[in-house]
Design an enzyme around this catalytic site. Structure first.
Site, PDB file in Angstrom:
ATOM      1  N   ARG A  10      30.153  27.933 -31.785  1.00  0.00           N
ATOM      2  CA  ARG A  10      29.417  28.160 -30.529  1.00  0.00           C
ATOM      3  C   ARG A  10      30.340  28.758 -29.461  1.00  0.00           C
ATOM      4  O   ARG A  10      30.269  28.395 -28.290  1.00  0.00           O
ATOM      5  CB  ARG A  10      28.784  26.867 -29.997  1.00  0.00           C
ATOM      6  CG  ARG A  10      27.739  26.261 -30.907  1.00  0.00           C
ATOM      7  CD  ARG A  10      26.513  27.153 -31.009  1.00  0.00           C
ATOM      8  NE  ARG A  10      25.443  26.517 -31.746  1.00  0.00           N
ATOM      9  CZ  ARG A  10      25.305  26.538 -33.081  1.00  0.00           C
ATOM     10  NH1 ARG A  10      26.186  27.205 -33.826  1.00  0.00           N
ATOM     11  NH2 ARG A  10      24.296  25.950 -33.667  1.00  0.00           N
ATOM     12  N   SER A  63      19.629  23.086 -28.902  1.00  0.00           N
ATOM     13  CA  SER A  63      20.601  21.994 -28.730  1.00  0.00           C
ATOM     14  C   SER A  63      21.164  22.056 -27.321  1.00  0.00           C
ATOM     15  O   SER A  63      21.659  23.111 -26.904  1.00  0.00           O
ATOM     16  CB  SER A  63      21.754  22.141 -29.721  1.00  0.00           C
ATOM     17  OG  SER A  63      21.296  22.061 -31.042  1.00  0.00           O
ATOM     18  N   GLU A 121      25.869  22.927 -24.120  1.00  0.00           N
ATOM     19  CA  GLU A 121      25.942  24.185 -24.879  1.00  0.00           C
ATOM     20  C   GLU A 121      25.437  25.397 -24.091  1.00  0.00           C
ATOM     21  O   GLU A 121      26.110  26.429 -24.027  1.00  0.00           O
ATOM     22  CB  GLU A 121      25.184  24.044 -26.207  1.00  0.00           C
ATOM     23  CG  GLU A 121      25.446  25.202 -27.135  1.00  0.00           C
ATOM     24  CD  GLU A 121      24.279  25.496 -28.049  1.00  0.00           C
ATOM     25  OE1 GLU A 121      23.290  26.089 -27.589  1.00  0.00           O
ATOM     26  OE2 GLU A 121      24.364  25.137 -29.241  1.00  0.00           O
TER      27      GLU A 121
HETATM   28  P1  FAD Z   1      20.105  34.316 -23.009  1.00  0.00           P
HETATM   29  O1  FAD Z   1      19.696  32.896 -22.818  1.00  0.00           O
HETATM   30  O2  FAD Z   1      19.312  35.353 -22.346  1.00  0.00           O
HETATM   31  O3  FAD Z   1      21.629  34.445 -22.592  1.00  0.00           O
HETATM   32  C1  FAD Z   1      22.586  33.496 -23.002  1.00  0.00           C
HETATM   33  C2  FAD Z   1      23.939  33.880 -22.378  1.00  0.00           C
HETATM   34  O4  FAD Z   1      24.387  35.115 -22.916  1.00  0.00           O
HETATM   35  C3  FAD Z   1      23.848  34.091 -20.865  1.00  0.00           C
HETATM   36  O5  FAD Z   1      25.080  33.715 -20.295  1.00  0.00           O
HETATM   37  C4  FAD Z   1      23.648  35.589 -20.753  1.00  0.00           C
HETATM   38  O6  FAD Z   1      24.053  36.139 -19.521  1.00  0.00           O
HETATM   39  C5  FAD Z   1      24.510  36.096 -21.882  1.00  0.00           C
HETATM   40  N1  FAD Z   1      24.003  37.350 -22.432  1.00  0.00           N
HETATM   41  C6  FAD Z   1      22.793  37.573 -22.970  1.00  0.00           C
HETATM   42  N2  FAD Z   1      22.697  38.829 -23.413  1.00  0.00           N
HETATM   43  C7  FAD Z   1      23.879  39.413 -23.134  1.00  0.00           C
HETATM   44  C8  FAD Z   1      24.407  40.713 -23.339  1.00  0.00           C
HETATM   45  N3  FAD Z   1      23.696  41.671 -23.931  1.00  0.00           N
HETATM   46  N4  FAD Z   1      25.671  40.974 -22.927  1.00  0.00           N
HETATM   47  C9  FAD Z   1      26.407  40.018 -22.328  1.00  0.00           C
HETATM   48  N5  FAD Z   1      25.961  38.770 -22.103  1.00  0.00           N
HETATM   49  C10 FAD Z   1      24.719  38.478 -22.509  1.00  0.00           C
HETATM   50  N6  FAD Z   1      21.477  28.774 -31.081  1.00  0.00           N
HETATM   51  C11 FAD Z   1      22.185  28.711 -32.229  1.00  0.00           C
HETATM   52  O7  FAD Z   1      23.352  29.129 -32.269  1.00  0.00           O
HETATM   53  N7  FAD Z   1      21.648  28.175 -33.357  1.00  0.00           N
HETATM   54  C12 FAD Z   1      20.394  27.685 -33.398  1.00  0.00           C
HETATM   55  O8  FAD Z   1      19.949  27.208 -34.433  1.00  0.00           O
HETATM   56  C13 FAD Z   1      19.609  27.752 -32.199  1.00  0.00           C
HETATM   57  N8  FAD Z   1      18.355  27.256 -32.170  1.00  0.00           N
HETATM   58  C14 FAD Z   1      17.646  27.296 -31.013  1.00  0.00           C
HETATM   59  C15 FAD Z   1      16.342  26.760 -31.022  1.00  0.00           C
HETATM   60  C16 FAD Z   1      15.580  26.789 -29.860  1.00  0.00           C
HETATM   61  C17 FAD Z   1      14.191  26.204 -29.887  1.00  0.00           C
HETATM   62  C18 FAD Z   1      16.108  27.364 -28.683  1.00  0.00           C
HETATM   63  C19 FAD Z   1      15.286  27.423 -27.436  1.00  0.00           C
HETATM   64  C20 FAD Z   1      17.406  27.874 -28.669  1.00  0.00           C
HETATM   65  C21 FAD Z   1      18.178  27.845 -29.836  1.00  0.00           C
HETATM   66  N9  FAD Z   1      19.486  28.351 -29.872  1.00  0.00           N
HETATM   67  C22 FAD Z   1      20.210  28.308 -31.045  1.00  0.00           C
HETATM   68  C23 FAD Z   1      20.107  28.899 -28.643  1.00  0.00           C
HETATM   69  C24 FAD Z   1      19.750  30.370 -28.361  1.00  0.00           C
HETATM   70  O9  FAD Z   1      18.578  30.749 -29.021  1.00  0.00           O
HETATM   71  C25 FAD Z   1      20.874  31.313 -28.763  1.00  0.00           C
HETATM   72  O10 FAD Z   1      22.048  31.009 -28.049  1.00  0.00           O
HETATM   73  C26 FAD Z   1      20.523  32.789 -28.510  1.00  0.00           C
HETATM   74  O11 FAD Z   1      21.513  33.636 -29.032  1.00  0.00           O
HETATM   75  C27 FAD Z   1      20.318  33.081 -27.028  1.00  0.00           C
HETATM   76  O12 FAD Z   1      19.759  34.378 -26.936  1.00  0.00           O
HETATM   77  P2  FAD Z   1      19.073  34.879 -25.603  1.00  0.00           P
HETATM   78  O13 FAD Z   1      18.808  36.323 -25.764  1.00  0.00           O
HETATM   79  O14 FAD Z   1      17.902  34.014 -25.299  1.00  0.00           O
HETATM   80  O15 FAD Z   1      20.226  34.617 -24.561  1.00  0.00           O
HETATM   81  N1  EPU Z   2      20.504  13.366 -36.150  1.00  0.00           N
HETATM   82  C1  EPU Z   2      20.061  12.108 -35.815  1.00  0.00           C
HETATM   83  N2  EPU Z   2      19.155  12.001 -34.807  1.00  0.00           N
HETATM   84  C2  EPU Z   2      18.686  13.075 -34.140  1.00  0.00           C
HETATM   85  C3  EPU Z   2      19.149  14.365 -34.468  1.00  0.00           C
HETATM   86  C4  EPU Z   2      20.075  14.477 -35.496  1.00  0.00           C
HETATM   87  O1  EPU Z   2      20.472  11.104 -36.402  1.00  0.00           O
HETATM   88  O2  EPU Z   2      17.847  12.882 -33.255  1.00  0.00           O
HETATM   89  C5  EPU Z   2      21.445  13.495 -37.279  1.00  0.00           C
HETATM   90  C6  EPU Z   2      20.754  14.138 -38.496  1.00  0.00           C
HETATM   91  O3  EPU Z   2      20.103  13.175 -39.283  1.00  0.00           O
HETATM   92  C7  EPU Z   2      21.934  14.767 -39.217  1.00  0.00           C
HETATM   93  C8  EPU Z   2      22.874  15.173 -38.065  1.00  0.00           C
HETATM   94  O4  EPU Z   2      22.486  14.404 -36.928  1.00  0.00           O
HETATM   95  O5  EPU Z   2      22.596  13.815 -40.012  1.00  0.00           O
HETATM   96  C9  EPU Z   2      22.816  16.669 -37.735  1.00  0.00           C
HETATM   97  O6  EPU Z   2      21.468  17.019 -37.397  1.00  0.00           O
HETATM   98  P1  EPU Z   2      20.848  18.475 -37.722  1.00  0.00           P
HETATM   99  O7  EPU Z   2      21.169  18.832 -39.138  1.00  0.00           O
HETATM  100  O8  EPU Z   2      19.448  18.488 -37.278  1.00  0.00           O
HETATM  101  O9  EPU Z   2      21.698  19.493 -36.884  1.00  0.00           O
HETATM  102  P2  EPU Z   2      22.404  19.399 -35.447  1.00  0.00           P
HETATM  103  O10 EPU Z   2      23.864  19.179 -35.685  1.00  0.00           O
HETATM  104  O11 EPU Z   2      21.699  18.438 -34.579  1.00  0.00           O
HETATM  105  C10 EPU Z   2      23.018  21.914 -35.413  1.00  0.00           C
HETATM  106  C11 EPU Z   2      22.998  23.007 -34.409  1.00  0.00           C
HETATM  107  C12 EPU Z   2      21.634  23.655 -34.360  1.00  0.00           C
HETATM  108  C13 EPU Z   2      21.306  24.218 -35.737  1.00  0.00           C
HETATM  109  C14 EPU Z   2      21.330  23.070 -36.747  1.00  0.00           C
HETATM  110  C15 EPU Z   2      21.119  23.526 -38.170  1.00  0.00           C
HETATM  111  C16 EPU Z   2      24.647  22.507 -32.730  1.00  0.00           C
HETATM  112  C17 EPU Z   2      24.898  22.055 -31.347  1.00  0.00           C
HETATM  113  N3  EPU Z   2      23.378  22.521 -33.104  1.00  0.00           N
HETATM  114  O12 EPU Z   2      22.163  20.887 -34.934  1.00  0.00           O
HETATM  115  O13 EPU Z   2      21.684  24.739 -33.432  1.00  0.00           O
HETATM  116  O14 EPU Z   2      20.041  24.835 -35.758  1.00  0.00           O
HETATM  117  O15 EPU Z   2      22.622  22.406 -36.685  1.00  0.00           O
HETATM  118  O16 EPU Z   2      22.272  24.128 -38.653  1.00  0.00           O
HETATM  119  O17 EPU Z   2      25.582  22.841 -33.444  1.00  0.00           O
HETATM  120  C18 EPU Z   2      21.405  25.298 -31.118  1.00  0.00           C
HETATM  121  O18 EPU Z   2      22.605  25.603 -31.084  1.00  0.00           O
HETATM  122  O19 EPU Z   2      20.663  25.423 -30.122  1.00  0.00           O
HETATM  123  C19 EPU Z   2      20.821  24.754 -32.353  1.00  0.00           C
HETATM  124  C20 EPU Z   2      19.549  24.358 -32.447  1.00  0.00           C
END
Ligand code: FAD
Ligand code: EPU
Length: 338
Positions: free
Chosen positions: A163, A237, A333
């Site tokens: 991240r 997250s 995050e």
């Molecule tokens: P924004 O929110 O618009 O921007 C994020 C940051 O990046 C801001 O500081 C912005 O200024 C900067 N930025 C954006 N675009 C540019 C650019 N072109 N140049 C320079 N800076 C820029 N993240 C994960 O890593 N893994 C996941 O599994 C994951 N799951 C998610 C699930 C949900 C339901 C949600 C809501 C979010 C999740 N995220 C996850 C977080 C998020 O989706 C990612 O970080 C994504 O890359 C953000 O994209 P965005 O375009 O919405 O960024």
């Molecule tokens: N867990 C719990 N309780 C909860 C949530 C999770 O006990 O309420 C336990 C799960 O059972 C598991 C562990 O925590 O043993 C990890 O949970 P999970 O696999 O759901 O993933 P996470 O670590 O919570 C991360 C990323 C996600 C990504 C998933 C899948 C971060 C901060 N988050 O979540 O990314 O989608 O793994 O790879 O690293 C994001 O960055 O926004 C994001 C959604």
């Protein structure tokens, strides 16, 4: 071109109401350079917006918010085994994944359904289900805000981490990413290590597995835990999974033998923040209309569209509980503005 006093509520997935002093949408490089030059002249900070799925607005933004609509997908190189695909910063991430699935390119399937745009993907090196952007990343193009020059960053230059990238560290707020280039495989190359993903794909023989199969399984897992932003505002997250020392891990493990943990070698041990938050009693609970999600305690949700201050208040209370209970600090995050 610049609209004054613009409410950013539709442009952040936490659905927080906050005004930008100015707002602009840019669809091509010359208009981006124009806005950047105006910001320099007026000495205004920039807030770059992709999908707004990783930001927390705690107050009005005293500068120019730019919605980046730089579009385009281009196959820049192809060999028997690989393709190099360039995507404009404004391309929707999941649509880009679907484009790759339809061409049977391997690489993005584990990253299905992550909200947001291609240009933001390198900022925090998006990751999910055993794959991070860095695994498929080739290079990116970015505009330097102070000069307007275009600079190319290869993978090493981006200094990707968990991240993390150079754009959250030493080069924070200095570059606008305009395109990314990914190196994807035409021959099978899957990563099925996440236990629930492996279980979901067990019935499909490895030799016949397609990127679309992996994507379908990833989407099903995500939909079972993560709230859709259209239904419940959230930013994914809300905290990073914390890295702790082996010594602290040994102590915690003795009193919490079922605690999930991931050995990171010399760097320490990564804990699951969601587990820590659930154990601290916050799953499905909250304050001020803001809640930790009932199916995934790491996801802070904002169903009542409360203020950024209310969001931060709950985040602080959750952090305090986790420190008191486990002695572990959580780091937020998403990017907090202003
Ligand atoms: P924004 O929110 O618009 O921007 C994020 C940051 O990046 C801001 O500081 C912005 O200024 C900067 N930025 C954006 N675009 C540019 C650019 N072109 N140049 C320079 N800076 C820029 N993240 C994960 O890593 N893994 C996941 O599994 C994951 N799951 C998610 C699930 C949900 C339901 C949600 C809501 C979010 C999740 N995220 C996850 C977080 C998020 O989706 C990612 O970080 C994504 O890359 C953000 O994209 P965005 O375009 O919405 O960024
Ligand atoms: N867990 C719990 N309780 C909860 C949530 C999770 O006990 O309420 C336990 C799960 O059972 C598991 C562990 O925590 O043993 C990890 O949970 P999970 O696999 O759901 O993933 P996470 O670590 O919570 C991360 C990323 C996600 C990504 C998933 C899948 C971060 C901060 N988050 O979540 O990314 O989608 O793994 O790879 O690293 C994001 O960055 O926004 C994001 C959604």
């Amino acid at each position: 071109m610049l609209t004054p006093n613009y409410n950013l509520q539709p442009f952040n997935t936490l659905s927080i109401s906050a005004q930008a002093k100015f707002f602009a949408t840019v669809s091509n490089l010359p208009s981006l350079l124009d806005v950047v030059s105006t910001a320099r002249k007026k000495k205004l900070p920039l807030l770059l917006l992709g999908g707004g799925s990783n930001i927390v607005l705690t107050d009005n933004f005293p500068g120019i918010a730019i919605k980046l609509n730089l579009m385009g997908r281009e196959l820049v190189k192809e060999t028997d085994e690989c393709v190099w695909l360039r995507a404009g910063a404004g391309e929707n991430w999941h649509e880009l994944v679907n484009h790759c699935l339809s061409h049977h390119y391997w690489g993005l399937e584990n990253l299905s359904l992550i909200p947001g745009c291609a240009g933001a993907a390198p900022i925090q090196n998006i990751g999910a289900y055993g794959v991070e952007l860095k695994d498929v990343f080739y290079e990116l193009e970015a505009v330097q805000i102070s000069t307007g020059d275009t600079v190319v960053f290869n993978k090493d230059a981006c200094q990707f981490g968990y991240r993390d990238s150079i754009f959250k560290g030493r080069l924070k707020d200095q570059f606008i990413i305009t395109s990314i280039t990914l190196k994807l495989c035409k021959t099978p190359k899957h990563t099925v290590v996440y236990p629930a993903l492996a279980a979901a794909l067990k019935a499909i023989p490895e030799a016949s597995l397609t990127p679309a199969d992996v994507s379908t399984a990833v989407c099903a897992i995500r939909r079972s835990k993560l709230p859709a932003v259209e239904e419940i505002p959230n930013a994914g997250s809300f905290f990073k999974n914390p890295l702790i020392s082996h010594a602290l891990y040994s102590t915690l493990q003795r009193s919490h033998p079922t605690m999930p943990a991931y050995d990171q070698g010399a760097a320490g041990v990564k804990l699951a923040a969601g587990w820590l938050i659930e154990q601290a009693g916050w799953k499905g609970k909250g304050m001020g209309g803001v809640l930790m999600h009932k199916h995934q305690a790491l996801v802070l949700t904002n169903p009542k569209r409360a203020s950024g201050a209310a969001v931060l208040k709950l985040a602080q209370a959750v952090c305090t509980s986790v420190v008191e209970r486990f002695g572990v600090e959580l780091e937020i995050e998403p990017r907090v503005y202003p």
